[in-house]
Each structure stands twice: as structure tokens, then as C-alpha cells.
Write an enzyme that holds these catalytic residues in place. Structure first.
Site, PDB file in Angstrom:
ATOM      1  CE  LYS A  27       1.386  -4.665   9.521  1.00  0.00           C
ATOM      2  NZ  LYS A  27       1.947  -3.350   9.361  1.00  0.00           N
TER       3      LYS A  27
HETATM    4  C1  LIG Z   1      -4.241  -3.097   8.279  1.00  0.00           C
HETATM    5  C2  LIG Z   1      -3.130  -2.557   7.435  1.00  0.00           C
HETATM    6  N1  LIG Z   1      -3.328  -2.438   6.121  1.00  0.00           N
HETATM    7  C3  LIG Z   1      -2.355  -1.970   5.315  1.00  0.00           C
HETATM    8  C4  LIG Z   1      -1.132  -1.588   5.798  1.00  0.00           C
HETATM    9  C5  LIG Z   1      -0.114  -1.017   4.878  1.00  0.00           C
HETATM   10  O1  LIG Z   1       1.052  -1.763   4.844  1.00  0.00           O
HETATM   11  P1  LIG Z   1       2.464  -1.071   4.503  1.00  0.00           P
HETATM   12  O2  LIG Z   1       2.873  -0.275   5.689  1.00  0.00           O
HETATM   13  O3  LIG Z   1       3.366  -2.248   4.257  1.00  0.00           O
HETATM   14  O4  LIG Z   1       2.272  -0.238   3.311  1.00  0.00           O
HETATM   15  C6  LIG Z   1      -0.884  -1.700   7.172  1.00  0.00           C
HETATM   16  C7  LIG Z   1       0.431  -1.301   7.702  1.00  0.00           C
HETATM   17  O5  LIG Z   1       0.625  -0.968   8.811  1.00  0.00           O
HETATM   18  C8  LIG Z   1      -1.905  -2.190   8.017  1.00  0.00           C
HETATM   19  O6  LIG Z   1      -1.716  -2.299   9.328  1.00  0.00           O
END
Ligand SMILES: Cc1ncc(COP(=O)(O)O)c(C=O)c1O
Length: 391
Positions: free
Chosen positions: A184
Site C-alpha cells: 500500500k
Molecule cells: C480493497 C481492499 N480491502 C481490504 C483489504 C484488507 O487489508 P489488509 O490486508 O490490511 O487486511 C485489502 C488488502 O489488500 C484491499 O486491497
């Protein structure tokens, strides 16, 4: 041919980030401590949100958002199928039902007209994902949410630093979720945050991230202030929560990264502009439309293969790029394709636009530490393959 493979995304960690983490390791707090309070203030200052709650993943932030919105068993939550599964799973965690609304064929974001078709008396919220960092049509979604008394949850996992009509993500939806996974825009290693203006929702999210535990005697229901003085060890579990706490180690890394976020985004935009210039008009390549309201932080750069113009499949293109050591990724397999969702009765064909888009997209390398010559390699590789496969 490149000497080293080029990934589609990668963190940028400098010595100052390492020093920030080392500072915490030398301190008294390694888990949830003063760095969390500091981080939450940094996130509020950056986005303009009144409240930020740091959590240990974007997934935990989405779960906290669904809980803070008061969504429960049998409620329906509308989201996009072209997303990471967490955007839909967050509804399942609370016994609610994810309902998939199709995307716009040009922006790849959830289409408000398709959301409207899916609203029923059981709909409680929309989880709108800023795909690749391009901001959703927040005015149209807000109008639908207001008209039908729905909670507008923005999954801005891709979109910290993106703006909707000049307003930062985190400052206009009812609840906004960020992810700080290493690919990210800025990273905590693993981490997430929930942002909102509603103090009560933020308070509930804070309880939720730590087992629903209340330490503040003035908010306890089973103990008076006098009793609390006698039993200072006492805490109350007020709701079912989880251990979703972000450690100070991760918060220190993220605070350090936040000092560089503008530079990271500017560099992402530079590389994306280079790609835009090379690919717009290249026969065989279609680009994600940039909506007039969206100023994207450019998390992903997605190209779509024009199957009328090229004779190859997306899979062939992906492997040919990989043979040239350019590692692309596909964002995303429609969530309801997965066995977990198929078992729950979601059938293929549910969102034909998302399915078509999925079949023809690739995310090519885009991260701030890329050199111009890396981007040149990507452009050259895509150009070579378009020439090879052009009908
Ligand atoms: C669109 C989206 N929502 C939620 C998430 C979830 O985030 P995390 O991996 O920090 O749990 C991601 C992670 O890749 C994502 O791309």
C-alpha cells in the site's frame, strides 16, 4: 531482458523508518501504547477526519466498521465483486449477507445504478471500494445512502491520500477504512485504520479492537466510581470484541512513513503519468477511466487488454510479461468465484461486467521506489507483446 524481476508493488523503507522502530523497541511500550495515540492524531491531521482508530489490519478496520455501523445477522451489505475478499467478508463476520453490485465498465468502481437495483428493506450499508486508488462516485453513493438510510462505508485500502472533489478520503464517508499492508501507499508492516466523524462509533471501534474491554470507571455499568477506586484492577467487557490492536512497533513505522506520504504519492503519479503517455492510444491496451471527481493516489496501474485487437489471452500476456521478468498481478478474482462464496449460493454470471473486466486486466509494476528505467522496461515489454499479439 532485465537482470532482476520487477514486482508489481513494494514498500520503501529507509534508515529513518528503521530508527523509529528501534526507538520503540528500546522503550517501555512495544504493544498498543503512546505511538498509537500519536498515529491516530497524524491520521486525523492528514485526512481531516475527527476520529481515527488504529487496528492491526485493513480487514480488522472493515470488521470494526461493520460492527460500529450496528450491522448484524440477516442484514444486507452491498459491495463490489472486483475487490479483495475482505470487503465482503466483513459482512459475513457479523452474520450479515454480502450483496454484489456490478461495476462500471470504464472506472472499474462499483456502479451506483447497480447499487440502487440491489437495495432491499434489509440493506443496511454500502462498502464502496476505491479500486486502484480511484475514488468511487461518492456523491451518488451518499445520495443513495441518505435516501435509504444506509451507512456509507468506504474501503479506501487503496486510497489513503486520494481525494474526492478535493476532499481527502477519510473525511466524507460515514466510516472509512485504510490498509497499511506493505504494497500500500504507506506501510505499518501490517495495519489498518478506521476513520469517522462520529465519536460514538469511534468509541465502539476502540472497544471492539480490544475485546470490548472498558477500563474507564466513568463508563462502566457494573461499578460505581467509589467501587472502582477500591478495585483499580477491574475492567468490564461491554461487548464481544477481538484482539485487533496495532502494536507500537508498527505504529512507529507508519508514523515515520506518513512523513513521506506526499513524496510517495507524487512519485506514483509521475510513473503513472509516464504510463498514461505511453499506453493511451496504444492499440491493444485500454486504460481505467479516471473519473472527473477523483484525484487518485495511484495505488495500482491497471491495463486492460483489448481482446478485439490482440489474439492472446490475459493469461498468455501475464506469462509472457513474466518471462521478461515483469511481474504483474491480477486485481481481482471476483470475490464470489471462491468456494466459500459458491457454497453460500453465489453463482457465476452475477456481475457480468466485473467478470469481463477480470478476464482482461493486469496490474503492472507501480511503486515509488521504481526507477524511470524500470518503468521504461515495463513500457517496452508491453509494447513488444502488443506488437507480437496484434491481430
Ligand atoms: C480493497 C481492499 N480491502 C481490504 C483489504 C484488507 O487489508 P489488509 O490486508 O490490511 O487486511 C485489502 C488488502 O489488500 C484491499 O486491497
Amino acid at each position: 531482458m532485465r537482470d532482476t524481476p520487477l514486482p508489481y508493488g513494494k514498500q520503501w523503507i529507509d534508515e529513518d523508518d528503521i530508527a523509529a522502530v528501534a526507538g520503540v523497541l528500546r522503550s517501555d511500550f512495544v504493544t498498543c501504547g503512546p505511538k498509537i495515540t500519536e498515529l491516530e492524531r497524524v491520521l486525523c491531521d492528514y485526512t481531516g477526519a475527527a476520529h481515527a482508530v488504529a487496528l492491526n489490519s485493513g480487514t480488522a478496520a472493515l470488521h470494526a466498521a461493520v460492527r460500529a455501523a450496528g450491522i448484524g445477522a440477516g442484514d444486507e451489505v452491498i459491495t463490489t465483486p472486483l475487490t479483495f475478499m475482505a470487503s465482503a467478508n466483513c459482512a459475513l463476520y457479523e452474520g450479515a449477507v454480502p450483496v454484489f453490485a456490478d461495476i462500471d465498465e470504464e472506472t472499474y468502481n462499483i456502479d451506483p445504478a447497480r447499487i440502487e437495483e440491489k437495495i432491499t428493506p434489509r440493506t443496511r450499508a454500502v462498502v464502496a471500494v476505491d479500486y486502484a486508488g480511484e475514488v468511487v462516485d461518492a456523491d451518488a453513493i451518499r445520495a443513495l445512502c441518505d435516501a435509504h438510510r444506509l451507512v456509507f462505508i468506504e474501503d479506501a485500502a487503496h486510497a489513503i491520500g486520494s481525494k474526492h472533489r478535493g476532499r481527502m478520503t477519510g473525511s466524507y464517508a460515514d466510516l472509512t477504512c485504510f490498509s497499511f499492508h506493505p504494497v500500500k501507499t504507506v506501510t505499518a508492516g501490517e495495519g489498518g485504520a478506521l476513520l469517522c466523524d462520529d465519536g460514538e462509533r469511534a468509541y465502539r471501534a476502540e472497544l471492539f479492537r480490544s475485546h470490548g474491554m472498558e477500563h474507564d470507571a466513568s463508563r462502566m455499568t457494573q461499578m460505581t466510581a467509589e467501587q472502582a477506586k477500591e478495585e483499580p484492577w477491574y475492567y468490564e467487557q461491554q461487548m464481544l470484541g477481538y484482539n485487533y490492536r496495532m502494536p507500537d512497533i508498527n505504529a512507529a513505522l507508519l508514523i515515520s512513513q506518513m512523513q513521506k506520504i506526499d513524496r510517495f504519492i507524487a512519485r506514483r503519479k509521475e510513473i503513472a503519468a509516464k504510463y498514461d503517455a505511453a499506453f493511451s492510444g496504444m492499440r491493444g491496451i485500454l486504460l481505467q477511466k479516471r473519473a472527473p471527481w477523483s484525484d487518485a493516489a495511484r495505488h495500482l496501474y491497471v491495463i486492460r487488454l483489448d481482446t478485439q485487437a490482440l489474439s492472446c489471452t490475459r493469461g498468455e500476456f501475464y506469462h509472457a510479461l513474466r518471462d521478461m521478468r515483469i511481474y504483474s498481478q491480477i486485481h481481482y478474482v471476483p470475490v464470489y468465484y471462491f468456494p466459500e462464496y459458491q457454497r453460500r449460493g453465489y453463482g457465476r454470471g452475477l456481475c457480468p461486467v466485473a467478470e469481463r473486466v477480470y478476464d482482461s486486466i493486469l496490474s503492472i509494476p507501480l511503486f515509488p521506489k521504481m526507477e524511470d528505467r524500470d518503468a521504461d522496461d515495463v513500457i517496452e515489454a508491453v509494447e513488444t507483446l502488443c506488437r507480437k499479439y496484434r491481430r
